[in-house]
Design a protein around this motif. Sequence first.
Motif, PDB file in Angstrom:
ATOM      1  N   MET B 115       1.112  -1.394   0.130  1.00  0.00           N
ATOM      2  CA  MET B 115       0.242  -0.330  -0.115  1.00  0.00           C
ATOM      3  C   MET B 115       0.753   1.095   0.185  1.00  0.00           C
ATOM      4  N   GLU B 116       0.115   1.589  -0.986  1.00  0.00           N
ATOM      5  CA  GLU B 116       1.014   3.561  -0.347  1.00  0.00           C
ATOM      6  C   GLU B 116       0.211   4.348   0.948  1.00  0.00           C
ATOM      7  N   ILE B 117       0.859   5.311   1.454  1.00  0.00           N
ATOM      8  CA  ILE B 117       0.326   5.789   2.459  1.00  0.00           C
ATOM      9  C   ILE B 117      -0.678   6.447   2.471  1.00  0.00           C
ATOM     10  N   GLY B 118      -1.250   7.293   0.919  1.00  0.00           N
ATOM     11  CA  GLY B 118      -2.717   7.321   1.073  1.00  0.00           C
ATOM     12  C   GLY B 118      -3.494   6.537   0.968  1.00  0.00           C
ATOM     13  N   THR B 119      -3.155   5.599   0.333  1.00  0.00           N
ATOM     14  CA  THR B 119      -3.995   3.884   0.181  1.00  0.00           C
ATOM     15  C   THR B 119      -4.678   3.659   2.002  1.00  0.00           C
ATOM     16  N   LEU B 120      -3.757   3.547   2.833  1.00  0.00           N
ATOM     17  CA  LEU B 120      -3.309   3.281   3.736  1.00  0.00           C
ATOM     18  C   LEU B 120      -4.376   4.264   4.725  1.00  0.00           C
ATOM     19  N   SER B 121      -4.256   5.452   5.052  1.00  0.00           N
ATOM     20  CA  SER B 121      -5.367   6.006   5.169  1.00  0.00           C
ATOM     21  C   SER B 121      -6.361   5.983   4.755  1.00  0.00           C
ATOM     22  N   TYR B 126     -12.246   4.267   6.032  1.00  0.00           N
ATOM     23  CA  TYR B 126     -13.620   3.074   5.870  1.00  0.00           C
ATOM     24  C   TYR B 126     -13.602   2.191   6.917  1.00  0.00           C
ATOM     25  N   LEU B 127     -12.282   1.807   7.781  1.00  0.00           N
ATOM     26  CA  LEU B 127     -12.320   0.791   8.979  1.00  0.00           C
ATOM     27  C   LEU B 127     -13.008   1.093  10.082  1.00  0.00           C
ATOM     28  N   VAL B 128     -12.831   2.275  10.571  1.00  0.00           N
ATOM     29  CA  VAL B 128     -12.952   2.996  11.774  1.00  0.00           C
ATOM     30  C   VAL B 128     -14.743   3.115  11.513  1.00  0.00           C
ATOM     31  N   ILE B 135     -19.196  -1.960  16.879  1.00  0.00           N
ATOM     32  CA  ILE B 135     -18.435  -1.569  18.323  1.00  0.00           C
ATOM     33  C   ILE B 135     -19.768  -1.354  19.527  1.00  0.00           C
ATOM     34  N   ILE B 136     -21.185  -0.384  18.504  1.00  0.00           N
ATOM     35  CA  ILE B 136     -21.750   0.116  19.415  1.00  0.00           C
ATOM     36  C   ILE B 136     -22.888  -1.368  18.838  1.00  0.00           C
ATOM     37  N   ALA B 137     -23.203  -1.928  18.183  1.00  0.00           N
ATOM     38  CA  ALA B 137     -24.151  -3.085  17.784  1.00  0.00           C
ATOM     39  C   ALA B 137     -23.641  -3.343  19.032  1.00  0.00           C
ATOM     40  N   TYR B 138     -22.955  -4.367  18.891  1.00  0.00           N
ATOM     41  CA  TYR B 138     -22.277  -5.192  20.405  1.00  0.00           C
ATOM     42  C   TYR B 138     -22.409  -4.799  22.086  1.00  0.00           C
ATOM     43  N   THR B 139     -21.925  -3.580  21.969  1.00  0.00           N
ATOM     44  CA  THR B 139     -22.820  -2.998  23.082  1.00  0.00           C
ATOM     45  C   THR B 139     -24.207  -3.161  23.482  1.00  0.00           C
ATOM     46  N   LEU B 140     -24.701  -2.700  22.988  1.00  0.00           N
ATOM     47  CA  LEU B 140     -26.210  -2.707  22.504  1.00  0.00           C
ATOM     48  C   LEU B 140     -27.049  -3.759  22.971  1.00  0.00           C
ATOM     49  N   TYR B 141     -26.062  -5.108  22.518  1.00  0.00           N
ATOM     50  CA  TYR B 141     -26.566  -6.539  22.354  1.00  0.00           C
ATOM     51  C   TYR B 141     -26.668  -7.359  24.083  1.00  0.00           C
TER      52      TYR B 141
END
Lengths: 110, 235
Positions: B115-121, B126-128, B135-141
């Motif tokens: 990956m280029e640095i740009g691709t990584l960020s 998108y991952l965030v 996390i929110i769904a699992y916490t609610l569950y």
Amino acid sequence: MRKTNLFKGSIHTILLKLLESNDKMYGYEITQKVKEVTRGDLKITEGALYPALHKLEAEGLVDVEVQQVDGRLRKYYKLTEKGQKETVSKLAELEKYLETMQTLLNPKFS
Amino acid sequence: MNKKLTTEQIEDIYLFVTKHVEFYDVQMELVDHMANGIEEQWKENEHVSFEIAFNEEFKKFGVSGFENIQEEKYLFLKKRYHTMIWKEMVGFFKLPQVIATVLMVYLIYLLLGLMEIGTLSLFYTYLVPVVLLFIIAYTLYQYRKYRRSKAKLVFQKILYKDYVAIPLVLFNSLFWRSVSTFEKVGYMSEYMRWITAFLMVVFGLYLFVTFIMIPINASKYLDEMHPGYKQLGKI
């Protein structure tokens, strides 16, 4: 004299000593016992007692047992093996301290 | 026969205590303490009203009331949380997991090389939201599952706030700071790729332990941290 202040640092030692001679005790019982033994001269305040007990618990020096009494749960504290060893060394420490104080207060000039 | 508290009065004390203290073993010992004190007052004088005896007893806790006890307990508990998380992490490392972990580190290392640095960020951006949503769904569950057990909710709350949410925020800021450094340099050295891959895997593992593994064993840990949890169900 502000009697309670004098004993502030030794609260853990007092608790350990009490638990050593009384198998298991709960918080309220401890406050009453201290009052009784010292005939009211020393009062362990509630606000200091519980954090001190919780500290001993966190350090693994005391173990906890829960029993149901009069429709409520009672939390008993008792010494662990580690706690027994600690009691011996804490008492020795305190005795040494008292000895030092004694010599300071009543120096023998020879 | 000495005058005793009625069930309703004990319930009143309990309601008062739970407003100030959230750990149930401390709650029950303070309820017991207050109850003993009030009954002791009644031994002296039976005609003191419950309210007056209650206030008299509460005064003995000083100006800070139960606050101080609650706060100190929280500090002692943190140490227990640390040991618990550490033990779970170490316990995780059996042979198959070790191999899987090493493979994961290697895989991410390879990916970082492609990956280029740009691709990584961009990838991270998108991952965030995906991770956050999970996390929110699992916490609610978890919340729905445990809402009847206050003790478990408190346990979970501390775990998620101090040991999931805060580390996530820290990791995120560390990530962006690293990315901006890499962007200035223009590339990631071999050495940095290994370190980044390693950190990502370790952090992922940490999250897996604090977020999923420990809550599964919550009952076991609850009884270790706050004795009397098992008895609680019987009342």
